[in-house]
Design a protein around this motif. Structure first.
Motif, PDB file in Angstrom:
ATOM      1  N   ALA A  93       0.855  -1.190   0.000  1.00  0.00           N
ATOM      2  CA  ALA A  93       0.000   0.000   0.000  1.00  0.00           C
ATOM      3  C   ALA A  93       0.885   1.233   0.000  1.00  0.00           C
ATOM      4  CB  ALA A  93      -0.910  -0.002   1.221  1.00  0.00           C
ATOM      5  N   PRO A  94       0.776   2.068  -1.036  1.00  0.00           N
ATOM      6  CA  PRO A  94       1.624   3.261  -1.091  1.00  0.00           C
ATOM      7  C   PRO A  94       1.265   4.238   0.025  1.00  0.00           C
ATOM      8  CG  PRO A  94      -0.083   3.364  -2.768  1.00  0.00           C
ATOM      9  CD  PRO A  94      -0.182   2.012  -2.136  1.00  0.00           C
ATOM     10  N   GLN A  95       2.233   5.049   0.393  1.00  0.00           N
ATOM     11  CA  GLN A  95       1.971   6.067   1.399  1.00  0.00           C
ATOM     12  C   GLN A  95       1.018   7.094   0.793  1.00  0.00           C
ATOM     13  OE1 GLN A  95       6.054   7.150   2.376  1.00  0.00           O
ATOM     14  NE2 GLN A  95       5.752   6.184   4.364  1.00  0.00           N
ATOM     15  N   GLY A  96      -0.202   7.047   1.235  1.00  0.00           N
ATOM     16  CA  GLY A  96      -1.235   7.935   0.728  1.00  0.00           C
ATOM     17  C   GLY A  96      -2.578   7.507   1.279  1.00  0.00           C
ATOM     18  N   SER A  97      -3.588   8.261   0.947  1.00  0.00           N
ATOM     19  CA  SER A  97      -4.938   7.974   1.425  1.00  0.00           C
ATOM     20  C   SER A  97      -5.510   6.745   0.724  1.00  0.00           C
ATOM     21  CB  SER A  97      -5.837   9.181   1.195  1.00  0.00           C
ATOM     22  OG  SER A  97      -5.343  10.296   1.917  1.00  0.00           O
ATOM     23  N   LEU A  98      -6.427   6.071   1.418  1.00  0.00           N
ATOM     24  CA  LEU A  98      -7.020   4.835   0.909  1.00  0.00           C
ATOM     25  C   LEU A  98      -8.538   4.912   0.881  1.00  0.00           C
ATOM     26  CD1 LEU A  98      -4.959   2.216   2.948  1.00  0.00           C
ATOM     27  CD2 LEU A  98      -4.541   2.961   0.593  1.00  0.00           C
ATOM     28  N   PHE A  99      -9.118   4.111   0.004  1.00  0.00           N
ATOM     29  CA  PHE A  99     -10.549   3.875  -0.015  1.00  0.00           C
ATOM     30  C   PHE A  99     -10.805   2.393   0.193  1.00  0.00           C
ATOM     31  CE2 PHE A  99     -10.692   7.918  -2.239  1.00  0.00           C
ATOM     32  CZ  PHE A  99     -11.865   8.475  -1.763  1.00  0.00           C
ATOM     33  N   ALA A 100     -11.936   2.085   0.789  1.00  0.00           N
ATOM     34  CA  ALA A 100     -12.394   0.699   0.912  1.00  0.00           C
ATOM     35  C   ALA A 100     -13.846   0.658   0.467  1.00  0.00           C
ATOM     36  CB  ALA A 100     -12.279   0.210   2.349  1.00  0.00           C
ATOM     37  N   GLU A 101     -14.200  -0.407  -0.242  1.00  0.00           N
ATOM     38  CA  GLU A 101     -15.579  -0.632  -0.655  1.00  0.00           C
ATOM     39  C   GLU A 101     -15.978  -2.035  -0.236  1.00  0.00           C
ATOM     40  OE1 GLU A 101     -16.106   0.081  -4.829  1.00  0.00           O
ATOM     41  OE2 GLU A 101     -15.628   2.225  -4.627  1.00  0.00           O
TER      42      GLU A 101
END
Length: 143
Positions: A93-101
């Protein structure tokens, strides 16, 4: 958005201390579906030599998003608890914001099954992790 979804959003974002600490935000709800957003924090990094987000952050997002998806099929007063969960980490997972669905796959009276995907904010087509979870539903009777 209906009133029960508004109550659910408030509860998940503001009254659950761990979610509030992480900054988890609900971006979309519909019956049997939830999309959550997790803004990046440097403390989410696992091994700084990679650099990639810690797997525990991803599993937390899978668990929370799955539980919220189940909640969209229930009453806000109902209690949702994780029975079993599996996470497949497909790429760092890159350093940054994430989304989950998360989507509810099966819903019974006391148990629900959910499938969740996680992707980076800038690349929805590149799935970082997938999860499957089973949740216990304890219905609260209104007095």
């Amino acid at each position: 958005m209906n009133d029960s979804y508004t109550q659910l959003i408030s509860y998940v974002e503001n009254q659950m201390p761990f979610n509030k600490h992480l900054g988890i935000r609900i971006r979309h709800l519909e019956k049997g579906f939830a999309r959550l957003y997790l803004p990046y924090q440097p403390e989410f990094t696992g091994d700084p030599r990679r650099p990639a987000l810690h797997g525990g952050v991803l599993s937390t997002l899978v668990d929370t998003c799955g539980g919220v998806a189940i909640w969209t099929c229930c009453e806000v007063e109902d209690a949702i608890a994780t029975i079993d969960m599996r996470v497949d980490y497909l790429r760092p997972a890159p350093q940054g914001s994430l989304f989950a669905e998360a989507r509810v796959r099966l819903l019974g009276n006391r148990v629900g099954n959910v499938q969740t995907i996680i992707y980076a904010q800038d690349c929805q087509d590149r799935i970082i992790a997938e999860g499957r979870a089973v949740y216990n539903i304890r219905r609260r009777t209104k007095s």
